[in-house]
Design an enzyme around this catalytic site. Structure first.
Site, PDB file in Angstrom:
ATOM      1  N   LYS A 196       0.847  -1.185   0.000  1.00 26.87           N
ATOM      2  CA  LYS A 196       0.000   0.000   0.000  1.00 26.87           C
ATOM      3  C   LYS A 196       0.885   1.239   0.000  1.00 26.87           C
ATOM      4  O   LYS A 196       1.636   1.481   0.951  1.00 26.87           O
ATOM      5  CB  LYS A 196      -0.911  -0.010   1.232  1.00 26.87           C
ATOM      6  CG  LYS A 196      -1.815   1.209   1.326  1.00 26.87           C
ATOM      7  CD  LYS A 196      -2.840   1.024   2.427  1.00 26.87           C
ATOM      8  CE  LYS A 196      -3.692   2.264   2.608  1.00 26.87           C
ATOM      9  NZ  LYS A 196      -4.673   2.113   3.680  1.00 26.87           N
ATOM     10  N   LYS A 249      -2.125  -1.543  -3.981  1.00 25.05           N
ATOM     11  CA  LYS A 249      -2.955  -0.339  -3.946  1.00 25.05           C
ATOM     12  C   LYS A 249      -2.103   0.907  -4.008  1.00 25.05           C
ATOM     13  O   LYS A 249      -1.141   0.978  -3.230  1.00 25.05           O
ATOM     14  CB  LYS A 249      -3.751  -0.384  -2.638  1.00 25.05           C
ATOM     15  CG  LYS A 249      -4.580   0.822  -2.348  1.00 25.05           C
ATOM     16  CD  LYS A 249      -5.238   0.675  -1.001  1.00 25.05           C
ATOM     17  CE  LYS A 249      -5.947   1.966  -0.682  1.00 25.05           C
ATOM     18  NZ  LYS A 249      -6.365   2.052   0.672  1.00 25.05           N
TER      19      LYS A 249
HETATM   20  C1  PBG Z   1      -7.802   3.319   5.308  1.00 24.14           C
HETATM   21  C2  PBG Z   1      -7.980   3.228   3.845  1.00 24.14           C
HETATM   22  C3  PBG Z   1      -7.726   4.192   2.855  1.00 24.14           C
HETATM   23  C4  PBG Z   1      -8.169   3.664   1.656  1.00 24.14           C
HETATM   24  C5  PBG Z   1      -8.666   2.397   1.931  1.00 24.14           C
HETATM   25  N1  PBG Z   1      -8.526   2.140   3.290  1.00 24.14           N
HETATM   26  C6  PBG Z   1      -7.237   5.572   2.948  1.00 24.14           C
HETATM   27  C7  PBG Z   1      -5.890   5.869   3.413  1.00 24.14           C
HETATM   28  O1  PBG Z   1      -5.031   4.998   3.576  1.00 24.14           O
HETATM   29  O2  PBG Z   1      -5.695   7.042   3.667  1.00 24.14           O
HETATM   30  C8  PBG Z   1      -8.133   4.367   0.330  1.00 24.14           C
HETATM   31  C9  PBG Z   1      -9.084   3.841  -0.659  1.00 24.14           C
HETATM   32  C10 PBG Z   1      -9.361   4.684  -1.838  1.00 24.14           C
HETATM   33  O3  PBG Z   1      -8.747   5.741  -2.084  1.00 24.14           O
HETATM   34  O4  PBG Z   1     -10.247   4.275  -2.573  1.00 24.14           O
HETATM   35  N2  PBG Z   1      -6.536   3.119   5.767  1.00 24.14           N
END
Ligand code: PBG
Length: 327
Positions: A196, A249
């Site tokens: 991520k 992601k």
């Molecule tokens: C929470 C989370 C996030 C996303 C999914 N779970 C946001 C972040 O890490 O700030 C982002 C998903 C998206 O942009 O569609 N940690």
């Protein structure tokens, strides 16, 4: 001309039926995970300004949205909670009557066959908006693990079919696997946000989930977009710790990483087509600058071609509809 030697690739492109015959990558509605935002309160169907046609739903209205997805053939959803109460340790994330726990119970009661995935993180539930516990402005790793494990267990108790931890603390898969096993949930898989990145493409999600950090950023726990080898190390450690699926992601700017994680791991790989990627296409198509259906299907196909087995996308319902039309 007579002496020129070349291959005739166009032979296989000359008609729709021949193109269909040699197509290498196929999108299926079963590939999709559809994200849904659930919010405390009644009679709420709030459109997210930066994400046209994506809503926050209160539980009295949510069945309409879920039923529509199911009718389109979507087999799994992921839930993101927007709680009414926040504190410094995100207590409402693991509350038995938390918004996600209530939503899981209700949705599983109405749609037992639907796979319900719970996003497991703290940022929507903490008043500072970070994904872990804070001390002196620092995000602490190990004290956050207990809270995550507790959250995962409470989601499994509510009936979640899969736990999807997204907070990027080191050891979160180990802690959650251990917690789930101890609580008797050996059969509940972990879909880890293994890779991520700290990405600007999450902006619209933070509007939807009210989860922007109140100070600083997430760069001490989410990954640097410049790094490729680190993605392999992250995925490796999640596999060692017991992950069953690996999420990469965002998706679109990271197709190379999807390919690499798939090739080295052989695990089911999930491409998370994030909020900003959705909003860009929506904005351009609303302006009449691009064709929404064609661009969405092209980009989802590119994720599968890159090696993703599964695609988590806000476009899932639209894509399911378009796939039905083109059948
Ligand atoms: C929470 C989370 C996030 C996303 C999914 N779970 C946001 C972040 O890490 O700030 C982002 C998903 C998206 O942009 O569609 N940690």
């Amino acid at each position: 001309m007579k002496d020129l030697a070349f291959r005739r690739h166009r032979r296989l492109r000359q008609s729709a039926s021949i193109r269909n015959m040699v197509r290498e990558t196929h999108l299926h509605t079963e590939d999709f995970i559809y994200p849904i935002f659930v919010i405390e309160g009644d009679n709420i169907k709030n459109e997210i300004k930066s994400m046209p046609n994506v809503y926050q739903w209160s539980l009295d209205l949510i069945d309409v949205e879920v039923a529509e997805a199911v009718d389109l053939g979507i087999q799994s959803i992921i839930l993101f909670g927007v709680p009414s109460e926040k504190d410094d340790v995100g207590t409402s994330a693991h509350h038995d009557q938390g918004i996600v726990q209530k939503a899981i119970r209700q949705i599983k009661a109405n749609h037992p066959e639907l796979t319900v995935i719970a996003d497991t993180c703290l940022c929507q539930f903490t008043d500072h908006g970070h994904c872990g516990v804070i001390e002196d402005g620092k995000i602490l790793n190990d004290p956050s693990l207990d809270l995550l494990a507790k959250t995962a267990i409470s989601q499994a108790e509510a009936g979640a079919d899969i736990i999807a931890p997204s907070n990027m603390m080191d050891g979160f898969v180990a802690a959650i696997r251990h917690g789930l096993d101890e609580a008797g949930f050996q059969e509940v898989p972990i879909m880890s946000y293994a890779v991520k990145y700290s990405s600007a493409f999450y902006g619209p999600f933070r509007d939807a989930a009210h989860s922007s950090p109140k100070f600083g950023d997430r760069k001490t726990y989410q990954m640097d977009p410049a790094n490729r080898l680190e993605a392999i190390r992250e995925a490796e450690s999640d596999i060692e710790e017991g992950a069953d699926f690996l999420i990469v992601k965002p998706a679109l700017s990271y197709l190379d990483i999807i390919r690499e994680v798939k090739d080295f791991s052989g695990y089911p790989v999930v491409a998370y087509n994030v909020s900003g990627e959705y909003s860009m296409i929506k904005a351009a198509s609303q302006n009449g600058w691009i064709n929404e259906k064609e661009t969405v299907l092209e980009k989802l196909t590119s994720m599968k071609r890159a090696g993703a087995d599964i695609i988590l996308s806000y476009h899932a319902k639209d894509a399911a509809r378009w796939l039905q039309e083109t059948k």
